[in-house]
Design a protein around this motif. Structure first.
Motif, PDB file in Angstrom:
ATOM      1  N   PRO A   1       0.808  -1.226   0.000  1.00  0.00           N
ATOM      2  CA  PRO A   1       0.000   0.000   0.000  1.00  0.00           C
ATOM      3  C   PRO A   1       0.839   1.273   0.000  1.00  0.00           C
ATOM      4  O   PRO A   1       0.358   2.315  -0.407  1.00  0.00           O
ATOM      5  N   ASP A   2       2.101   1.194   0.443  1.00  0.00           N
ATOM      6  CA  ASP A   2       2.927   2.404   0.453  1.00  0.00           C
ATOM      7  C   ASP A   2       3.707   2.564  -0.850  1.00  0.00           C
ATOM      8  O   ASP A   2       4.562   3.418  -0.964  1.00  0.00           O
ATOM      9  N   ARG A   3       3.418   1.718  -1.829  1.00  0.00           N
ATOM     10  CA  ARG A   3       4.013   1.746  -3.156  1.00  0.00           C
ATOM     11  C   ARG A   3       5.518   1.453  -3.146  1.00  0.00           C
ATOM     12  O   ARG A   3       6.221   1.797  -4.069  1.00  0.00           O
ATOM     13  N   ILE A   4       5.984   0.844  -2.087  1.00  0.00           N
ATOM     14  CA  ILE A   4       7.385   0.422  -2.026  1.00  0.00           C
ATOM     15  C   ILE A   4       7.408  -1.085  -2.229  1.00  0.00           C
ATOM     16  O   ILE A   4       6.725  -1.827  -1.541  1.00  0.00           O
ATOM     17  N   PHE A   5       8.179  -1.525  -3.189  1.00  0.00           N
ATOM     18  CA  PHE A   5       8.255  -2.948  -3.473  1.00  0.00           C
ATOM     19  C   PHE A   5       9.621  -3.254  -4.036  1.00  0.00           C
ATOM     20  O   PHE A   5      10.392  -2.362  -4.374  1.00  0.00           O
TER      21      PHE A   5
END
Length: 94
Positions: A1-5
């Motif tokens: 959800p925090d767009r960190i991947f």
């Protein structure tokens, strides 16, 4: 959800508490002894993993979330031995 991947690798070391090899804790007469009752408990949970109804975390000796052949091998290495307070050995059995 925090767009960190992303993808990465980490080394995780699990320290095995040797005294955990005595899976069957219900029978006081076999406490601190790895015997057939421990094997029965492991067999009942064999091929299960976390979340399964028959998963027994005590039978997951290596802590990988599955009760499998590695757990059986760990139990087999201590089979017939008794806990001396610091290690499994034949001399601790009465």
């Amino acid at each position: 959800p925090d767009r960190i991947f992303g993808v990465g690798a980490e080394t995780l070391e699990v320290l095995f508490a040797e005294s955990r090899s005595d899976i069957n804790r219900d029978d006081a007469s076999t406490r601190d002894r790895v015997d057939g009752k421990d094997l029965v408990w492991l067999a009942h949970a064999h091929a299960s993993s976390e979340g399964d109804a028959d998963f027994n975390p005590d039978a997951d000796l290596d802590g990988d979330g599955m009760v499998d052949g590695q757990d059986l091998a760990m139990l087999a290495a201590r089979f017939g031995q008794c806990w001396s307070g610091s290690a499994w050995n034949d001399n601790a059995c009465d």
